[in-house]
Design a protein around this motif. Structure first.
Motif, short mmCIF file in Angstrom:
data_model
loop_
_atom_site.label_atom_id
_atom_site.label_comp_id
_atom_site.label_asym_id
_atom_site.label_seq_id
_atom_site.Cartn_x
_atom_site.Cartn_y
_atom_site.Cartn_z
N VAL A 3 0.85 -1.18 0.00
CA VAL A 3 0.00 0.00 0.00
C VAL A 3 0.89 1.23 0.00
O VAL A 3 0.67 2.17 -0.73
CB VAL A 3 -0.92 0.00 1.24
CG1 VAL A 3 -1.67 1.31 1.36
CG2 VAL A 3 -1.88 -1.16 1.19
N CYS A 4 1.92 1.20 0.83
CA CYS A 4 2.86 2.31 0.96
C CYS A 4 4.25 1.82 0.57
O CYS A 4 4.89 1.08 1.32
CB CYS A 4 2.86 2.82 2.40
SG CYS A 4 4.08 4.13 2.71
N ILE A 28 -3.44 5.08 11.25
CA ILE A 28 -2.59 4.12 10.53
C ILE A 28 -1.18 4.70 10.41
O ILE A 28 -0.19 4.01 10.64
CB ILE A 28 -3.16 3.81 9.14
CG1 ILE A 28 -4.50 3.07 9.25
CG2 ILE A 28 -2.18 3.02 8.29
CD1 ILE A 28 -4.46 1.68 9.83
N ALA A 29 -1.09 5.99 10.09
CA ALA A 29 0.22 6.65 9.97
C ALA A 29 0.98 6.59 11.29
O ALA A 29 2.19 6.35 11.31
CB ALA A 29 0.04 8.09 9.52
N SER A 30 0.28 6.79 12.39
CA SER A 30 0.93 6.72 13.70
C SER A 30 1.43 5.32 14.00
O SER A 30 2.45 5.14 14.65
CB SER A 30 -0.04 7.15 14.80
OG SER A 30 -0.36 8.50 14.68
N ALA A 31 0.71 4.32 13.51
CA ALA A 31 1.07 2.94 13.79
C ALA A 31 2.24 2.44 12.93
O ALA A 31 3.06 1.66 13.41
CB ALA A 31 -0.14 2.04 13.57
N GLY A 35 1.69 6.73 4.63
CA GLY A 35 1.01 7.97 4.29
C GLY A 35 1.71 9.22 4.78
O GLY A 35 1.23 10.32 4.57
N THR A 36 2.87 9.08 5.42
CA THR A 36 3.54 10.25 5.98
C THR A 36 4.66 10.80 5.12
O THR A 36 5.21 11.84 5.43
CB THR A 36 4.11 9.94 7.39
OG1 THR A 36 5.08 8.90 7.28
CG2 THR A 36 3.01 9.52 8.34
N VAL A 42 -2.50 7.46 0.74
CA VAL A 42 -3.56 7.83 1.68
C VAL A 42 -4.94 7.43 1.16
O VAL A 42 -5.76 6.89 1.91
CB VAL A 42 -3.51 9.34 2.02
CG1 VAL A 42 -4.70 9.76 2.87
CG2 VAL A 42 -2.21 9.66 2.74
N ARG A 43 -5.20 7.62 -0.11
CA ARG A 43 -6.51 7.23 -0.66
C ARG A 43 -6.69 5.72 -0.61
O ARG A 43 -7.79 5.23 -0.36
CB ARG A 43 -6.66 7.73 -2.10
CG ARG A 43 -6.91 9.21 -2.14
CD ARG A 43 -7.25 9.65 -3.53
NE ARG A 43 -7.40 11.10 -3.53
CZ ARG A 43 -8.09 11.74 -4.42
NH1 ARG A 43 -8.66 11.10 -5.41
NH2 ARG A 43 -8.20 13.05 -4.35
N ARG A 44 -5.64 4.99 -0.85
CA ARG A 44 -5.72 3.52 -0.77
C ARG A 44 -6.00 3.10 0.67
O ARG A 44 -6.82 2.20 0.91
CB ARG A 44 -4.41 2.91 -1.26
CG ARG A 44 -4.37 1.41 -1.18
CD ARG A 44 -5.16 0.77 -2.32
NE ARG A 44 -5.04 -0.66 -2.20
CZ ARG A 44 -6.09 -1.49 -2.09
NH1 ARG A 44 -7.30 -1.02 -2.12
NH2 ARG A 44 -5.89 -2.77 -1.97
#
Length: 72
Positions: A3-4, A28-31, A35-36, A42-44
């Motif tokens: 995904v990323c 999710i970004a924090s985990a 996406g960062t 991010v859209r996915r």
């Protein structure tokens, strides 16, 4: 499937984080940092979260709504 690609985060990992309580792209970004960096995933991530990876809070708090949805 990734995904990323910036941080090598897979769809399975995003779903696992969602199961553990991350219900927004920011969580999710924090985990896992997905996406960062470039932000193209991010859209996915939003799409994955929107497909039942995270339960809708209103259904969790009011289980009687689940019966109504299933009957429809």
């Amino acid at each position: 499937m990734y995904v990323c690609s910036c941080f090598g985060v897979t769809e399975t990992q995003v779903k696992q984080h969602a199961e553990n309580g991350a219900c927004t792209p920011r969580q999710i970004a924090s985990a896992c940092k997905a996406g960062t960096d470039c932000g193209s995933c991010v859209r996915r991530i939003q799409a994955i979260l929107g497909r039942g990876a995270c339960p809708r809070p209103e259904l969790v708090e009011r289980p009687e709504l689940v019966e109504l949805d299933e009957a429809a």
